[in-house]
Design an enzyme around this catalytic site. Structure first.
Site, PDB file in Angstrom:
ATOM      1  N   HIS A  63       0.860  -1.184   0.000  1.00 20.31           N
ATOM      2  CA  HIS A  63       0.000   0.000   0.000  1.00 20.31           C
ATOM      3  C   HIS A  63       0.899   1.239   0.000  1.00 20.31           C
ATOM      4  O   HIS A  63       1.860   1.319   0.767  1.00 20.31           O
ATOM      5  CB  HIS A  63      -0.909   0.002   1.221  1.00 20.31           C
ATOM      6  CG  HIS A  63      -1.885   1.135   1.216  1.00 20.31           C
ATOM      7  ND1 HIS A  63      -2.705   1.390   0.143  1.00 20.31           N
ATOM      8  CD2 HIS A  63      -2.161   2.100   2.149  1.00 20.31           C
ATOM      9  CE1 HIS A  63      -3.449   2.451   0.405  1.00 20.31           C
ATOM     10  NE2 HIS A  63      -3.135   2.908   1.607  1.00 20.31           N
TER      11      HIS A  63
ATOM     12  N   HIS B 187      -3.095   9.104   1.245  1.00 21.33           N
ATOM     13  CA  HIS B 187      -3.067   7.902   0.400  1.00 21.33           C
ATOM     14  C   HIS B 187      -4.443   7.637  -0.189  1.00 21.33           C
ATOM     15  O   HIS B 187      -5.452   8.194   0.263  1.00 21.33           O
ATOM     16  CB  HIS B 187      -2.555   6.694   1.188  1.00 21.33           C
ATOM     17  CG  HIS B 187      -3.253   6.459   2.492  1.00 21.33           C
ATOM     18  ND1 HIS B 187      -3.876   5.269   2.820  1.00 21.33           N
ATOM     19  CD2 HIS B 187      -3.430   7.253   3.584  1.00 21.33           C
ATOM     20  CE1 HIS B 187      -4.388   5.345   4.041  1.00 21.33           C
ATOM     21  NE2 HIS B 187      -4.135   6.535   4.525  1.00 21.33           N
TER      22      HIS B 187
ATOM     23  N   CYS C  88      -3.484   2.757  -5.423  1.00 25.06           N
ATOM     24  CA  CYS C  88      -2.715   3.628  -4.528  1.00 25.06           C
ATOM     25  C   CYS C  88      -1.323   3.947  -5.070  1.00 25.06           C
ATOM     26  O   CYS C  88      -0.803   5.038  -4.845  1.00 25.06           O
ATOM     27  CB  CYS C  88      -2.605   2.986  -3.136  1.00 25.06           C
ATOM     28  SG  CYS C  88      -1.818   1.350  -3.115  1.00 25.06           S
TER      29      CYS C  88
END
Length: 254
Positions: A30, A42, A154
């Site tokens: 991530h 994010h 992401c």
């Protein structure tokens, strides 16, 4: 920092850094942008996203929003487990118990290929810190389209914040390092005549690894031809960010 690991200490962080943390036993990472004061911005797909949106993997496997027990929410962030889109979290919530890694920019082709995993570095150079933070904060207020693990994830968000680059072709193997390299490698192994040159497991593994390395390089945003520098204000002005036809129109206009 080096070929084998991009792990860093928190004390080394600087505003504008593209950071990441591995999830689900190193299946995927991530990504986000550190903006200072222990805060990361994010792009997430929360557990609350409507079923039926995105891919099968989106619906069944991936939820990158920070999660806590409902009885012990983060005192700073609250409960973000069902939050979607571009969000701001403390560093602890972003890491979700994982280690901290720094994504590298402007690396050499040799260094890039020496990395065993995609989604850890790119040949593309980063823009100045002030431009990175401006894009990041703008997208926090305006969003980055709909989350999709292969088309708009992401890593795509963080790379765009750092470079302003978007892939605009409607015929593409994917956008980010993790997704693009895996898709391209799988396609190459299935279609290549080299797979008929060996029937051994080791031979097939060698062919697969070779295709994976080549696919990682040609799909990197730093060498692809189907990219365009898109101002963040222009990006948000076109609804349907994750639609290829809209990205193509943006690229033509710019």
């Amino acid at each position: 920092m080096g070929v084998f690991s991009n792990m860093i200490d928190r004390e080394q962080l600087k505003p504008g850094d593209h950071i990441y943390s591995w999830r689900q036993a190193y299946i995927y990472a991530h990504h986000g942008i550190y903006v200072g004061d222990g805060t990361v911005i994010h792009f997430t797909r929360g557990a609350g996203q409507e079923i039926g949106t995105g891919t099968v993997l989106d619906n069944l496997l991936f939820s990158s929003s920070p999660s806590h027990s409902t009885d012990t929410p983060c005192l700073r962030c609250g409960d973000q487990a069902r939050t979607d889109g571009v969000i701001s979290s403390c560093l602890d919530c972003f890491l979700s118990g994982g280690n901290l890694y720094l994504f590298e920019y402007d690396v050499s082709p040799a260094f890039f290929l020496a990395k065993a995993r995609g989604g850890t570095c790119t040949l593309a150079p980063s823009d100045p810190t002030e431009d990175v933070l401006r894009r990041t904060l703008f997208l926090l207020e305006n969003g980055f389209g709909g989350y999709n693990i292969f088309k708009n994830n992401c890593e795509d968000f963080a790379i765009y914040c750092k470079t302003g680059l978007l892939i605009f072709t409607s015929i593409s193997v994917g956008r980010s390092g993790q997704a693009a390299s895996c898709l391209a490698a799988a396609s190459a192994v299935v279609s290549t005549p080299l797979r008929f040159m060996t029937t051994s497991c080791s031979g097939l593994a060698l062919v697969g690894f070779g295709m994976y390395c080549v696919s990682r390089l040609v799909s990197d945003i730093g060498v692809r031809r189907d990219v365009s520098k898109v101002p963040v204000e222009r990006l948000i002005a076109s609804p349907g960010l994750d639609a290829p036809e809209n990205k193509t129109e943006i690229a033509k206009e710019d």
